[in-house]
Structures are given as C-alpha cells and as structure tokens.
Design an enzyme around this catalytic site. Structure first.
Site, PDB file in Angstrom:
ATOM      1  N   ASP A  14      11.671 -32.458 -23.019  1.00 22.55           N
ATOM      2  CA  ASP A  14      12.015 -31.082 -23.333  1.00 22.55           C
ATOM      3  C   ASP A  14      12.622 -30.429 -22.091  1.00 22.55           C
ATOM      4  OD1 ASP A  14      12.226 -29.116 -25.287  1.00 22.55           O
ATOM      5  OD2 ASP A  14      10.389 -28.123 -24.658  1.00 22.55           O
ATOM      6  N   LYS A  51       1.515 -27.959 -26.289  1.00 23.61           N
ATOM      7  CA  LYS A  51       2.795 -28.316 -26.885  1.00 23.61           C
ATOM      8  C   LYS A  51       2.731 -29.568 -27.754  1.00 23.61           C
ATOM      9  CE  LYS A  51       5.638 -25.500 -24.461  1.00 23.61           C
ATOM     10  NZ  LYS A  51       6.761 -24.722 -25.016  1.00 23.61           N
ATOM     11  N   ARG A 109       4.569 -15.029 -14.295  1.00 23.81           N
ATOM     12  CA  ARG A 109       4.673 -14.806 -12.839  1.00 23.81           C
ATOM     13  C   ARG A 109       5.515 -13.569 -12.610  1.00 23.81           C
ATOM     14  NH1 ARG A 109       6.214 -19.750 -14.043  1.00 23.81           N
ATOM     15  NH2 ARG A 109       8.354 -19.026 -14.021  1.00 23.81           N
ATOM     16  N   TYR A 117      -1.590 -25.054 -17.748  1.00 24.54           N
ATOM     17  CA  TYR A 117      -0.285 -25.578 -17.311  1.00 24.54           C
ATOM     18  C   TYR A 117      -0.116 -25.733 -15.804  1.00 24.54           C
ATOM     19  CZ  TYR A 117       2.335 -21.550 -15.449  1.00 24.54           C
ATOM     20  OH  TYR A 117       2.793 -20.539 -14.655  1.00 24.54           O
ATOM     21  N   TYR A 160      14.847 -26.898 -20.480  1.00 22.38           N
ATOM     22  CA  TYR A 160      14.508 -25.480 -20.300  1.00 22.38           C
ATOM     23  C   TYR A 160      15.812 -24.762 -20.010  1.00 22.38           C
ATOM     24  CZ  TYR A 160      10.956 -22.047 -18.577  1.00 22.38           C
ATOM     25  OH  TYR A 160      10.097 -20.986 -18.389  1.00 22.38           O
ATOM     26  N   GLN A 216      -1.603 -22.806 -23.182  1.00 21.78           N
ATOM     27  CA  GLN A 216      -0.592 -23.045 -22.137  1.00 21.78           C
ATOM     28  C   GLN A 216      -0.921 -22.287 -20.849  1.00 21.78           C
ATOM     29  OE1 GLN A 216       3.369 -22.118 -23.510  1.00 21.78           O
ATOM     30  NE2 GLN A 216       4.363 -22.707 -21.604  1.00 21.78           N
ATOM     31  N   GLU A 229      14.853 -24.332 -30.796  1.00 26.50           N
ATOM     32  CA  GLU A 229      15.552 -25.264 -29.912  1.00 26.50           C
ATOM     33  C   GLU A 229      16.525 -26.099 -30.734  1.00 26.50           C
ATOM     34  OE1 GLU A 229      13.255 -27.529 -27.157  1.00 26.50           O
ATOM     35  OE2 GLU A 229      11.644 -26.053 -27.005  1.00 26.50           O
ATOM     36  N   HIS A 282      15.324 -17.068 -21.875  1.00 23.62           N
ATOM     37  CA  HIS A 282      13.937 -17.465 -22.154  1.00 23.62           C
ATOM     38  C   HIS A 282      13.186 -17.709 -20.849  1.00 23.62           C
ATOM     39  CE1 HIS A 282      10.532 -19.570 -24.009  1.00 23.62           C
ATOM     40  NE2 HIS A 282      10.745 -20.574 -23.183  1.00 23.62           N
ATOM     41  N   THR A 334      13.875 -23.396 -25.338  1.00 23.98           N
ATOM     42  CA  THR A 334      14.047 -22.260 -26.239  1.00 23.98           C
ATOM     43  C   THR A 334      15.354 -21.536 -25.957  1.00 23.98           C
ATOM     44  OG1 THR A 334      11.655 -22.048 -26.233  1.00 23.98           O
ATOM     45  CG2 THR A 334      12.901 -20.199 -27.133  1.00 23.98           C
TER      46      THR A 334
END
Lengths: 431, 431
Positions: free
Chosen positions: A124, A250, A140, A241, A126, A237, A198, A131, A357
């Site tokens: 996957d 996921k 964050r 994570y 990114y 998550q 996606e 997103h 995404t």
C-alpha cells in the site's frame, strides 16, 4: 490520434453486444477489462473480459488456452496489444467472429466474480498528498507532512490473505484500543471503522531479484487498475502504529473490484504530470520526460454510503465524496514501480499496489471518513437524516470510477462493494 | 515425562542412519524437521525430513502421497503426531521398515534445499525487547520503548517475494538516503547494511476470515520454526520509515533456513514464561495458564560473520553474537498467533512470522550490528584484525541455533546463510 492510441480506442467503435453501446455502460468495446469468474457450482475460476452486461469467456472464445490470469498478465506489451486487438475485432459490430464469440458470452448477473488474479504480495502506497497532510495533522499536529514525503513514494506492505472480492461482507474487527486518558488499553470492537478510497495497480511482467525497473520500462510491468477499499480501524491504528506502521488496523479486510482496466484502455486519459510550482523535483531515478508528459491518469472516483436503513427503504445510498486520481496523487504509477524495485525487490505477476487514499483538498473530496469528519468530530449528515462519524454495522460502501473526456469513449471501472457486519464478541481467557 | 512428551523424545533413541547419532548432529531422530529439496536437474520440489546428514524423501518412503508442503502443514495436531511417530518408528535402530526407508534416503550434500514451503504472507514481529529498546534509543533517544510495547505484540507486514533460501547471495541494495546535514537525499548503495537474528515461525492450520484464534488453540496453528535473517538497510530505514514503517530498507532480501523444526520436536525445551516483576500483565486475550507455564522455548542462537578475506584463508568465520529466544522475547509464539488473528485476520498454511531481532541485553548478545556497534560508532574487531561497523561486500552471515538441556537429546536448526554481493550501479534517467 497519438502514438499510444489505435483503432481499439476509436470512440465511434460499436459492439454487437448491444448493452456495451449504452452511453453509461462502464464496459464499452473501448474498455475490455480483465477479471475472473465462475458459474454456479464451479470451484475453478475462468478468465473473462467484461463487455456491456456480459462476460466473454477467453478460453471458450479461443483467445487463450489456459485459465491462469497470472500467466496471462505476464504478457509483453506487444502480446497485450495483440490480445486487445483480437478482442476488439471479435466484439465489434460486423465482426466475422460474432458467432464464435457469442457462444462464449455469459451474463455478468449469472456469474460469480472473484479477485481478478492470485495476489502474491500487496503493497500500500501513500500517494494522496491531501490525505497525507490531513491525516498527519490529526496524528501529529506539529508535523503534518513529514520531510521525506516529496522525495520518497511512501509505502508499506499489506496482507494478501484478506483481500476480498467486491460484494463480500466482513465483521467489524476487534482490536486493542486505548483512550487518551485511560491508564491501559482494552480489547474492543473498533469504534472508528473507516473506508479508504484507493485504486489498485496490478503488476503484470515480473522483474528479477536484484534488477531495478527504470522509469522508461515501468509501465510495461503494469497490467491494469481496479478500485480498492482499504478498510481501516482508526482507534486501533492510533494505538498500534508506532514505530513500525499500521498492522491489525488494516489487515482484516481490503476490497478489490473485479475488473482490471488495462493501461492500454486508459491511454486516451493520460495527462501531464507536473509538480506544483516551487516543489522540489523528484530525484533523477524517479523522473523522466515521458512521466512529465503523460504520467498522470484522469480517473474520476466516487464513494457511495448506503446505510442499512437506506437499503431497507430501497435507497441506493448517498455519494459522500468525489475525487480524481490525477488531482489527488503526488506520485505516478511508473514512479511507484521504479521506486519499489530500486533496491532490487522482485515484483511478480499479480502483485497489487494500493495507491493510498486519494483525497482531493476539500472535505467533499475526502477519501476517508477520518478526513471528512475530522477524526469523527464533525459527523456528516446523510440525505435521510442519519449521521455518520465512522461506519456503523450494516453500512455498505460502494466505490465507483470512470474516465471521460471530449473525443474519447467513456470507460468505467465497475464497482467495489463491501458491507460491515457486527463484530464477534470474544471472551478473555485469562486463567 | 510430561504430557507433551512421548517415545519420539526419548533421549536414548538411536537411528539406523548412523550420522544422526553423532552427539553434535543437528538432526538426530528426536528432531525430524521438514523441508523441501530437489535433485540436480529437477524443477519440482520434493518433501523431505532431515535425519543426520541425509534427507528422507517422504513420498518415496510412502508417508505422503503428494509433494505439497503447504498441504502437509495443514494437518491436525493428531495427524502431525501420527506422522512424527511413523517417521520415528521407521528411522529407529532395529526398525522393520529400514529397507523401504533406506531406498528413500538422499545425502543432503547431493540435493538443493529450497524455502521450506510456499509462503503466502510474511509478517515480521518485534518481540525482542532488548532490541526494541536499543534501536528505539538510537532512532528516538527521548523515547526508546514506546508506551504500546508491553501491551501490543508489535508487528508489520513484509514481502514474500524476496524470501531467499539459505545459501543465496544478494546484491547490496540501492536506496534513498539522506545525511542529517544534507539538504536533500541521494540514491546510493546502502552504506549501513545489517543482519537481523530472528526465528521464523511457520503457520500450519489456517483460520477462517473473521475467526480469531484463542490462546488455548494458538499452537495448533503453528507447524514449525526456522532461522531467519531479515537483512536491513539502516540508512534507508532511517529516511523512509516515517510514518508507515520500514519498506525498501527490508524487502530486498530475507533469508530462511531450510528445515522447519516442529513444535512437537521442541516439546522438551519448553519453559515457563513470566514477565519481569513489576511489568504490566498482558490483556486477558493474550494470557493463559498454559502460556505462563510453558509458553517460552529455550533456543540458543548464534551469529557467525565470515569476511571474504576469511573465506579466502579457509577460516569459517567468527561468532559475533550469542543469544537465546526465551531470554530475548517479550511475547510467545501463541501470543503472536492470537494477536495476529484477534481482528479476524485469516492466516494460511505456509504463512511466515519473523520474531523480530532476538537480542540479549548485552552487546555480545546483540542480534544486529546496529546494536553491536551502536549505530556504527563503535566497530567490532574480528579475530583476523578486520573491523566492521556494518556489512561489507563479500561478507557472509551464518545463523545457527540449537536446543539442549539435561535429560533431552540436543536438536539443531541447521544453518541460515547469505552473502553480500556488490551493488548494481544505476544511472539516473532524468531527461
């Protein structure tokens, strides 16, 4: 007509399969996407091509002598173009092969559609910069887009065993979650179940271990593109994570649409790919003139949410988001292939890349509820008055996509559908 | 003799295969590990069991009627015990089946050993708490062990296509790296190539999608254990791993030893598993009385580094680290299975879990050079005077492991061997 287009892309071309000529059909003769299907009572998959509301059985039509999609996907670009031309010739109005092909047609409504191939490894990415920025802001706040984002096509490995064909329902997962003010985590059904809009990119030709694929060769290794919903549990998550990335949040389910739309079919919808003014340029190994000229693909996408109440009322659901691949993605398909293999990593036919995404910059273009509702703080209101912060049991998500432009026949991706079932209750077994 | 031991574990048992009776053989009749092999010129794999310096061909011996290891691995615990008993009976001194089995033996030196099965999905865990603490200290000095570590068996997905059988050489990978004081990254051969001392846990019986495996059932889903070297590029890792975890820094190569040592063979080496006093208790779904009584496995491990100069001088290499699974691991095999499936994730026969790097608390027990040399700052000095901060071209790493205790026959894991080749040079292709 540019060098990438041929007679199979002619917008005036019509099929003797009449349903393929309907203006809104996802599967006109210009598309010809590949998938696997089987008839009631069969266990083995057959290879098929969607045409209108029918499927052409490739072996029955005499176009292949096996039923192994992963083998078919290893074809060279020349072989792929030859197969596309044979399909187009056989299915066009006035074709001399009509009788033979007609015997190889089955109604899509009469078949079961599976995953389009056997997936070895699933990665996957990114690539959705809007997103990445919005999710980064929530996880964050001080540092939404990390310093590596514009240099590295960020990706991570996912799980192939829980890829589900469109139409499969799955249970709301259990997982460890910890409230910010709680002293310790608990095991609970996820309260923040989300979708992710996606695209799925399927690898065709493999590369050998230790042999990077250069930008100019990258697209020859890609067979086609599907829709992809990477269901996510946001509370799991958030707790799990760090430091190695998402895992159980996921890997409980990801839904794949049945039809791989080939890069050949997408040729009329290619667009220039340029970074916003002022952004850094990609490193040379991720750059090429061809990528800048036509690296992007204009794919319109939408997310439909149908609640259980809507389904009971015969309501097909609300479109809750609309987005576009070329506007959402900071990296191209070719860049993903080249980056993935720069370290010598071996790709195999049937490997799947999720794009990540694909959100636009606005809330109504968001590819996840996390973004649409700002982490659940601002639920969306649906047309029947129901509200959603995250997905509830009985909710169905349908992803759809299509390409259209002046002077080309519109082609579609079909649909990618999944429904949330209530979670299993699990007893603790401490003794 | 406890309930988990039977006649196949009797330390006095001897085989008519004389090499199996040598005190230091990894493969005495009490071990009987499973792997795949083929003869010169063959392409298909055969199923084998190691005995002394020989391999027993399972089909030739009439013990199975196929050559599909993944099918064999789906056996129930009862079926597995029956097969182990049949192997033990046929290979013991005085067996009436000696003549039939003898015809099914091949010397290990005459065969090629492959990956022990087809791996669908590979997950890497992070159970080594000393490793997690020391690596955390280097990447996040302010926050070495994250708050989730003692609650969540941290794991992430890896790549199955680049799992290599022992003995395979691989090229030093290229990757994006960025010096702390550099304005931008560059593509370069990794300068911080490392090994990771791990064990590989192979799933046998699958679970259905949506059906978690409870602690009391977890070990019935595990077939066996191998050595595992998760080669890592530390400079690539440092630049790419935020926010979604390691990717190209890990997926260029991971080496697996050929023989799966079964949980049945490991029964005599089980140990109580208790957390240090004062630590939190695991959540109930990750706890059981049996896990506390015998969740750990006492496996001694060692890392051998043989430089090219050593190889040329006929020197087998230096043992640079010794560690122990039961001392290094904060989570048990059963806890990994149960956690991995608590969200309904489906495991399939042949899936592989890496344990994560199994370091003891001291430098000479470190399972990676990153720890041994404190990120390369304090190179180690080898017996021939060479120094290593990270791996150099031509270096070979061999992992070995064995179990021994008073009153049980020592069993071994064979070896897990890999050699670093020089990197490919890749030209940029910006145009």
């Amino acid at each position: 007509m540019n060098a990438y287009l041929d007679a199979t892309h002619d917008p005036a071309l019509r099929s003797w399969v009449e349903s393929a000529n309907a203006p809104c059909s996802d599967f006109p003769i210009q598309n010809l996407p590949f998938g696997r299907f089987r008839l009631a009572g069969e266990t083995a998959w057959r290879l098929g091509v969607a045409i209108g509301d029918q499927v052409l059985d490739l072996r029955a039509a005499g176009l292949v002598d096996h039923a192994d999609m992963n083998q078919l996907m290893q074809a060279t670009p020349q072989e792929r173009r030859a197969l596309r031309l044979a399909l187009s010739d056989g299915l066009r109005e006035g074709s001399s092969q009509r009788t033979a092909f007609e015997a190889a047609l089955v109604a899509q409504s009469a078949v079961e559609l599976g995953l389009p191939c056997e997936v070895g490894d699933y990665t996957d990415f990114y690539v959705g910069i809007h997103h990445a920025t919005e999710v980064g802001r929530q996880f964050r706040p001080e540092n939404p887009l990390l310093p590596n984002y514009k240099w590295v096509p960020i990706g991570y490995h996912g799980r192939a065993s829980t890829l589900l064909p469109s139409g499969t329902a799955f249970r709301r997962p259990l997982g460890q979650v910890k409230a910010p003010d709680a002293a310790q985590p608990v095991l609970a059904p996820t309260a923040k179940l989300d979708l992710e809009l996606e695209l799925g990119i399927f690898v065709g030709r493999p590369n050998a271990l230790g042999e990077p694929v250069r930008m100019q060769d990258a697209e020859a290794h890609v067979f086609g593109i599907t829709l992809f919903n990477d269901w996510s549990s946001r509370d799991v998550q958030g707790w799990e994570y760090q430091p190695l990335g998402p895992f159980l949040s996921k890997n409980f389910a990801s839904t794949v649409s049945p039809w791989m739309v080939t890069l050949e079919a997408l040729a009329p919808f290619r667009l220039p790919f340029e970074r916003p003014a002022g952004d850094v340029r990609p490193l040379p190994y991720l750059d090429s003139a061809e990528n800048r000229e036509r690296g992007a693909i204009g794919i319109q996408m939408e997310v439909v949410l149908q609640t259980e109440r809507m389904a009971q009322a015969g309501h097909a659901g609300d479109v809750i988001s609309r987005s576009n691949f070329s506007e959402a993605a900071y990296w191209t398909v070719a860049q993903l292939v080249t980056h993935h293999t720069v370290n010598g990593c071996a790709l195999r036919a049937g490997d799947l890349f999720g794009t990540g995404t694909l959100s636009g910059p606005e809330k109504h273009q968001a590819g996840s509820l996390l973004e649409m509702t700002t982490g659940g703080k601002n639920p969306i209101t649906l047309s029947n008055g129901e509200r959603r912060a995250f997905l509830e049991d009985g909710d169905t998500i349908v992803l759809r996509a299509y390409c259209e432009r002046e002077g080309a026949r519109r082609i579609g991706f079909g649909e990618c559908r999944g429904t949330v079932l209530p979670s299993l209750q699990m007893q603790g077994e401490a003794a």
